[in-house]
Design a protein around this motif. Structure first.
Motif, PDB file in Angstrom:
ATOM      1  N   PHE A   1       0.854  -1.174   0.000  1.00 39.66           N
ATOM      2  CA  PHE A   1       0.000   0.000   0.000  1.00 39.66           C
ATOM      3  C   PHE A   1       0.891   1.225   0.000  1.00 39.66           C
ATOM      4  N   ASP A   2       0.667   2.152  -0.955  1.00 43.74           N
ATOM      5  CA  ASP A   2       1.506   3.344  -1.054  1.00 43.74           C
ATOM      6  C   ASP A   2       0.670   4.518  -1.548  1.00 43.74           C
ATOM      7  N   GLN A   3       0.749   5.633  -0.852  1.00 41.92           N
ATOM      8  CA  GLN A   3       0.080   6.876  -1.217  1.00 41.92           C
ATOM      9  C   GLN A   3      -1.406   6.674  -1.534  1.00 41.92           C
ATOM     10  N   GLY A   4      -2.056   5.869  -0.710  1.00 40.89           N
ATOM     11  CA  GLY A   4      -3.492   5.674  -0.850  1.00 40.89           C
ATOM     12  C   GLY A   4      -3.911   4.657  -1.894  1.00 40.89           C
ATOM     13  N   HIS A   5      -2.970   3.939  -2.474  1.00 43.43           N
ATOM     14  CA  HIS A   5      -3.279   2.958  -3.509  1.00 43.43           C
ATOM     15  C   HIS A   5      -2.685   1.596  -3.144  1.00 43.43           C
ATOM     16  N   ARG A   6      -3.401   0.548  -3.500  1.00 39.82           N
ATOM     17  CA  ARG A   6      -2.895  -0.805  -3.303  1.00 39.82           C
ATOM     18  C   ARG A   6      -2.281  -1.283  -4.623  1.00 39.82           C
ATOM     19  N   TYR A   7      -1.068  -1.776  -4.534  1.00 39.16           N
ATOM     20  CA  TYR A   7      -0.335  -2.311  -5.680  1.00 39.16           C
ATOM     21  C   TYR A   7      -0.097  -3.798  -5.467  1.00 39.16           C
ATOM     22  N   VAL A   8      -0.075  -4.525  -6.557  1.00 38.81           N
ATOM     23  CA  VAL A   8       0.168  -5.963  -6.526  1.00 38.81           C
ATOM     24  C   VAL A   8       1.269  -6.268  -7.535  1.00 38.81           C
ATOM     25  N   ILE A   9       2.184  -7.132  -7.157  1.00 40.03           N
ATOM     26  CA  ILE A   9       3.185  -7.623  -8.096  1.00 40.03           C
ATOM     27  C   ILE A   9       2.853  -9.076  -8.380  1.00 40.03           C
ATOM     28  N   ILE A  10       2.568  -9.355  -9.653  1.00 38.75           N
ATOM     29  CA  ILE A  10       2.313 -10.729 -10.039  1.00 38.75           C
ATOM     30  C   ILE A  10       3.529 -11.258 -10.784  1.00 38.75           C
ATOM     31  N   GLN A  11       3.661 -12.559 -10.790  1.00 36.04           N
ATOM     32  CA  GLN A  11       4.779 -13.208 -11.464  1.00 36.04           C
ATOM     33  C   GLN A  11       4.225 -14.171 -12.502  1.00 36.04           C
ATOM     34  N   TYR A  12       4.789 -14.104 -13.702  1.00 33.89           N
ATOM     35  CA  TYR A  12       4.475 -15.063 -14.751  1.00 33.89           C
ATOM     36  C   TYR A  12       5.437 -16.235 -14.574  1.00 33.89           C
ATOM     37  N   LEU A  13       4.894 -17.397 -14.306  1.00 36.99           N
ATOM     38  CA  LEU A  13       5.712 -18.530 -13.889  1.00 36.99           C
ATOM     39  C   LEU A  13       6.495 -19.180 -15.035  1.00 36.99           C
ATOM     40  N   ASP A  14       6.160 -18.875 -16.282  1.00 40.96           N
ATOM     41  CA  ASP A  14       6.907 -19.442 -17.410  1.00 40.96           C
ATOM     42  C   ASP A  14       8.298 -18.841 -17.565  1.00 40.96           C
ATOM     43  N   LEU A  15       8.476 -17.633 -17.066  1.00 37.60           N
ATOM     44  CA  LEU A  15       9.780 -16.970 -17.131  1.00 37.60           C
ATOM     45  C   LEU A  15      10.220 -16.638 -15.710  1.00 37.60           C
ATOM     46  N   PRO A  16      11.457 -16.980 -15.340  1.00 37.85           N
ATOM     47  CA  PRO A  16      11.879 -16.857 -13.944  1.00 37.85           C
ATOM     48  C   PRO A  16      11.833 -15.441 -13.359  1.00 37.85           C
ATOM     49  N   PHE A  17      12.081 -14.412 -14.151  1.00 37.42           N
ATOM     50  CA  PHE A  17      12.098 -13.044 -13.621  1.00 37.42           C
ATOM     51  C   PHE A  17      11.109 -12.156 -14.361  1.00 37.42           C
ATOM     52  N   SER A  18       9.932 -12.677 -14.618  1.00 41.96           N
ATOM     53  CA  SER A  18       8.904 -11.928 -15.323  1.00 41.96           C
ATOM     54  C   SER A  18       7.850 -11.463 -14.324  1.00 41.96           C
ATOM     55  N   TYR A  19       7.955 -10.196 -13.925  1.00 39.63           N
ATOM     56  CA  TYR A  19       7.065  -9.615 -12.927  1.00 39.63           C
ATOM     57  C   TYR A  19       6.222  -8.513 -13.563  1.00 39.63           C
ATOM     58  N   ARG A  20       5.084  -8.250 -12.959  1.00 41.47           N
ATOM     59  CA  ARG A  20       4.215  -7.179 -13.441  1.00 41.47           C
ATOM     60  C   ARG A  20       3.655  -6.436 -12.234  1.00 41.47           C
ATOM     61  N   LEU A  21       3.862  -5.140 -12.200  1.00 40.27           N
ATOM     62  CA  LEU A  21       3.348  -4.273 -11.139  1.00 40.27           C
ATOM     63  C   LEU A  21       1.981  -3.754 -11.565  1.00 40.27           C
ATOM     64  N   ILE A  22       1.001  -3.921 -10.705  1.00 37.97           N
ATOM     65  CA  ILE A  22      -0.366  -3.538 -11.042  1.00 37.97           C
ATOM     66  C   ILE A  22      -0.940  -2.665  -9.935  1.00 37.97           C
ATOM     67  N   ASN A  23      -1.492  -1.535 -10.331  1.00 41.72           N
ATOM     68  CA  ASN A  23      -2.253  -0.690  -9.423  1.00 41.72           C
ATOM     69  C   ASN A  23      -3.688  -1.200  -9.485  1.00 41.72           C
ATOM     70  N   LEU A  24      -4.239  -1.614  -8.375  1.00 49.15           N
ATOM     71  CA  LEU A  24      -5.589  -2.188  -8.397  1.00 49.15           C
ATOM     72  C   LEU A  24      -6.641  -1.195  -8.873  1.00 49.15           C
ATOM     73  N   ASP A  25      -6.352   0.104  -8.809  1.00 50.20           N
ATOM     74  CA  ASP A  25      -7.287   1.093  -9.352  1.00 50.20           C
ATOM     75  C   ASP A  25      -7.384   0.985 -10.871  1.00 50.20           C
ATOM     76  N   GLY A  26      -6.369   0.416 -11.512  1.00 51.86           N
ATOM     77  CA  GLY A  26      -6.353   0.273 -12.966  1.00 51.86           C
ATOM     78  C   GLY A  26      -6.750  -1.110 -13.440  1.00 51.86           C
ATOM     79  N   LEU A  27      -7.439  -1.852 -12.600  1.00 52.24           N
ATOM     80  CA  LEU A  27      -7.810  -3.230 -12.918  1.00 52.24           C
ATOM     81  C   LEU A  27      -8.611  -3.333 -14.216  1.00 52.24           C
ATOM     82  N   ALA A  28      -9.459  -2.364 -14.492  1.00 49.52           N
ATOM     83  CA  ALA A  28     -10.305  -2.393 -15.691  1.00 49.52           C
ATOM     84  C   ALA A  28      -9.488  -2.265 -16.979  1.00 49.52           C
ATOM     85  N   PHE A  29      -8.254  -1.786 -16.884  1.00 47.89           N
ATOM     86  CA  PHE A  29      -7.436  -1.574 -18.078  1.00 47.89           C
ATOM     87  C   PHE A  29      -6.535  -2.757 -18.402  1.00 47.89           C
TER      88      PHE A  29
END
Length: 90
Positions: free
Chosen positions: A27-55
């Motif tokens: 949680f940072d500056q009033g927003h919840r962020y999630v880091i997901i990992q794509y398991l097919d690639l060892p260092f493939s991460y994606r940072l997601i702001n839950l406010d942008g879920l629709a996009f």
């Protein structure tokens, strides 16, 4: 690899049809962020702001909707790990 919306108004390449897992959230500056990992690639991460879920692409959106209660409850909260992963992503 396919070009997808990154949830922040841009696009990036991510693995196609890869299994996804929630690595951590924070949680940072009033927003919840999630880091997901794509398991097919060892260092493939994606940072997601839950406010942008629709996009997000449908695959990521559906996955996060299944996990949203756990994410909101703080089950995945780990600001220290998130900071380390964000450094790897830049």
């Amino acid at each position: 690899m396919v070009l997808m919306n990154d949830g922040f108004g841009g696009t990036r390449y991510y693995p196609e049809n890869s299994e996804i897992s929630v690595l951590c959230s924070y949680f940072d500056q009033g927003h919840r962020y999630v880091i997901i990992q794509y398991l097919d690639l060892p260092f493939s991460y994606r940072l997601i702001n839950l406010d942008g879920l629709a996009f997000l692409d449908k695959e990521a959106q559906d996955f996060l909707m299944e996990e949203i209660r756990s994410i909101d409850a703080g089950v995945y909260d780990n600001a220290e790990l998130a900071g380390q992963i964000k450094q790897l992503m830049t």
